[in-house]
Scaffold this motif. Sequence first.
Motif, mmCIF file in Angstrom:
data_model
loop_
_atom_site.group_PDB
_atom_site.id
_atom_site.type_symbol
_atom_site.label_atom_id
_atom_site.label_comp_id
_atom_site.label_asym_id
_atom_site.label_seq_id
_atom_site.Cartn_x
_atom_site.Cartn_y
_atom_site.Cartn_z
ATOM 1 N N LEU A 46 0.833 -1.208 0.000
ATOM 2 C CA LEU A 46 0.000 0.000 0.000
ATOM 3 C C LEU A 46 0.867 1.257 0.000
ATOM 4 O O LEU A 46 1.747 1.405 0.845
ATOM 5 C CB LEU A 46 -0.897 -0.019 1.254
ATOM 6 N N LEU A 47 0.627 2.145 -0.964
ATOM 7 C CA LEU A 47 1.302 3.446 -1.010
ATOM 8 C C LEU A 47 0.226 4.525 -0.958
ATOM 9 O O LEU A 47 -0.731 4.479 -1.746
ATOM 10 C CB LEU A 47 2.086 3.616 -2.321
ATOM 11 N N ILE A 48 0.374 5.489 -0.045
ATOM 12 C CA ILE A 48 -0.652 6.534 0.103
ATOM 13 C C ILE A 48 -0.023 7.895 -0.176
ATOM 14 O O ILE A 48 1.059 8.208 0.349
ATOM 15 C CB ILE A 48 -1.249 6.530 1.525
ATOM 16 N N PHE A 49 -0.692 8.705 -0.998
ATOM 17 C CA PHE A 49 -0.249 10.084 -1.228
ATOM 18 C C PHE A 49 -1.207 11.014 -0.491
ATOM 19 O O PHE A 49 -2.412 11.000 -0.748
ATOM 20 C CB PHE A 49 -0.194 10.397 -2.729
ATOM 21 N N ALA A 50 -0.643 11.799 0.438
ATOM 22 C CA ALA A 50 -1.482 12.624 1.315
ATOM 23 C C ALA A 50 -0.999 14.063 1.292
ATOM 24 O O ALA A 50 0.186 14.329 1.084
ATOM 25 C CB ALA A 50 -1.419 12.079 2.739
ATOM 26 N N GLY A 51 -1.916 14.973 1.545
ATOM 27 C CA GLY A 51 -1.539 16.378 1.604
ATOM 28 C C GLY A 51 -2.743 17.283 1.486
ATOM 29 O O GLY A 51 -3.867 16.828 1.226
ATOM 30 N N LYS A 52 -2.491 18.566 1.656
ATOM 31 C CA LYS A 52 -3.539 19.576 1.507
ATOM 32 C C LYS A 52 -4.117 19.519 0.093
ATOM 33 O O LYS A 52 -3.438 19.068 -0.832
ATOM 34 C CB LYS A 52 -2.887 20.942 1.777
ATOM 35 N N GLY A 53 -5.315 19.980 -0.075
ATOM 36 C CA GLY A 53 -5.920 19.997 -1.400
ATOM 37 C C GLY A 53 -5.137 20.874 -2.366
ATOM 38 O O GLY A 53 -4.570 21.900 -1.977
ATOM 39 N N GLY A 54 -5.036 20.450 -3.623
ATOM 40 C CA GLY A 54 -4.431 21.277 -4.658
ATOM 41 C C GLY A 54 -2.916 21.259 -4.709
ATOM 42 O O GLY A 54 -2.304 22.082 -5.384
ATOM 43 N N VAL A 55 -2.283 20.311 -4.010
ATOM 44 C CA VAL A 55 -0.812 20.287 -4.009
ATOM 45 C C VAL A 55 -0.250 19.315 -5.047
ATOM 46 O O VAL A 55 0.957 19.282 -5.274
ATOM 47 C CB VAL A 55 -0.243 19.937 -2.603
ATOM 48 N N GLY A 56 -1.119 18.497 -5.650
ATOM 49 C CA GLY A 56 -0.655 17.592 -6.711
ATOM 50 C C GLY A 56 -0.603 16.129 -6.312
ATOM 51 O O GLY A 56 0.143 15.350 -6.911
ATOM 52 N N LYS A 57 -1.412 15.741 -5.333
ATOM 53 C CA LYS A 57 -1.406 14.336 -4.873
ATOM 54 C C LYS A 57 -1.773 13.384 -6.009
ATOM 55 O O LYS A 57 -1.114 12.365 -6.212
ATOM 56 C CB LYS A 57 -2.425 14.142 -3.739
ATOM 57 N N THR A 58 -2.839 13.734 -6.734
ATOM 58 C CA THR A 58 -3.322 12.842 -7.793
ATOM 59 C C THR A 58 -2.254 12.654 -8.861
ATOM 60 O O THR A 58 -1.979 11.532 -9.305
ATOM 61 C CB THR A 58 -4.603 13.425 -8.428
ATOM 62 N N THR A 59 -1.636 13.747 -9.276
ATOM 63 C CA THR A 59 -0.604 13.686 -10.306
ATOM 64 C C THR A 59 0.544 12.786 -9.872
ATOM 65 O O THR A 59 1.006 11.924 -10.634
ATOM 66 C CB THR A 59 -0.068 15.109 -10.597
#
Length: 637
Positions: A341-354
């Motif tokens: 499992l790898l999770i990308f987390a952070g404030k909205g709009g910082v580029g997590k999805t990318t």
Amino acid sequence: MKPMVYPKFLQKGSLKLVFFGGKGGVGKSTCASATALTLAQEQPQHLFLLVSTDPAHSLKNLFSNLVVPKNLEVRELNAAIALHDFKLQHDKLLKEIADRGTFLDKEDIQSLMDSAIPGMDELAAYLEIAKWIKEDTYYRIIIDTAPTGHTLRLLEMPDLIHRWLIALDTLLAKHRYMRSHFGGDKRLDHLDSFLLDMNDSLKTMQSVMTDTERCCFIVVMLAEAMIVEESIDLVTALNQKRVFMPDLIVNQLFPENDCPICCTERSRQMQALKSVLRRLPGQVFWTLPLLAEEPCGKLLNALWSKLHLLDQSKVNVTNGSHKLPLYVETSIPLPANTLRLLIFAGKGGVGKTTLACATALRLHKEYPQLSILLFSTDPAHSLSDCLGLRVQAYPTAVSLKIDAQEINAQADFDKIRRDYRAELENFLQDILPNIDITFDREVMEHLLDLAPPGLDEIMALTSIMDHLDSSRYDMIVVDGAPSGHLLRLLELPELIRDWLKIFFSLLLKYRKVMRVPHLSERLVKLSRELKNLRALLQNSEQTELYAVTIPTHLAIVKTYDMTCALQRLDIAVKALFINQITPDSDCPLCKAITIRESEQLKQVHDIFPNQPQAFIFRQNAPTGVTELMALGSVLFL
């Protein structure tokens, strides 16, 4: 100085509620704060309220040391306290309701209702706003909402509260019938009045929300392709809910000049603007320029002086000759192929999805034998927009051995609710065909309506365990919801575990009158998966979490808060990606931004001295599989 044309939400008038919403990181809090300050300063005779409903609040950080006017109250809503106060205020009445009618005893119902008013931020926000509207203390309430996905859930709150009230009313129905039938008393008592009063508050709130004279929703956005898509989804949802949405604010517009960075970014922005103007015809668009300094503290006072009505005739798409090179400084080690499992987390709009997409594609290239799933937990999904293909609520092929899934938690839970009612109906028809249990049947039917909000989301999250246990996938890369809600989601297992315990005890206690084996099996499976998910999240050999941020003061503060909260949950952060760094340039604006960002990068170094860090510079839009593969190739060593 005021602009010549001023939007309605900044003027005197009948507006009671002004919502600011949009994707994370677009400047909602900034616009809401500047609006509240401007209104309070220009209308000292009125009292204003600025409130944040985002669990990852930003107002205190934005105001910094600024002294706000005396006629402006600023609140960062504490959902836990708000809901505790609500329960405290109505506890006696709820216990009385629990005493009346139905085969469930007082303790059963009390337990269910205790767990049915959970610490969900959207519910707390809705109840608080309804209370303020009823009290009519403030001339105008300005609301800084959570990122889109959870604002959409806020808009769904009337339906949830309506179901909750029906469930409570059902508990009273038997007693009401007995009183009327045997005592001839058809008058409403204090409990009926309580539910009617709650229902009136709900109707009043709904009435205000759909009144174009008293409520408006301002969508804030950046002129970027993925943000445009999410903004259009939000506008569509607002239209469906009949919420008045007169203005959109396009924030951080690059200037028109010869700077390669400004040219590239502006060209991209014009393309995005062209798209949104074509798809939202007739809307009023305002623009705010990209500023050298972050608009916080006293700079908020001057924000609206820079507002301009968008001249749509000047939105021209140019094929700029400039192209920003792909550049990542200090790439970090590639995740091991043994991870699950790898999770990308952070404030909205910082580029997590990318970054989640780019990472999955890079891992596929390095470990072609692995089956990988890209999984979005954000209610406002962006995987489709990022990958440039239509991702479904079920695993959708991206390429050989890579799938993507944007789960629809609400739809999945609605199906469970329908299945439960059908199963209950079949049981009652088969086992109790000659017994009239009208009232108890209704109570049983509404039991799942007393389930805590968020149960649907956690059920969706546990489907990760389904995928891993079934061996269909070797590794899952999670595109997390914005930080506040990701943390809430990671905390939810505790809340859901309590609710499951209560529900299981009811099923066991009343197994002779309420036999629902399929639902029982489903809840047992959920309970098991919750336990396994919790263990997997805390297993650093199998799970890695990557924090994503951008070089602004607000984003870095929020990243620090998030890492502290993760630490409390025993979830370690493996590395930090600092995204959207401005390259060196002779342009005065870009130079000023570079200086400001350098100071923030020093802060990052001081706050996270031992954390591996990758620095990702501004580049051409990394959307589509080819561009994402290129980005993935430089993110990791």
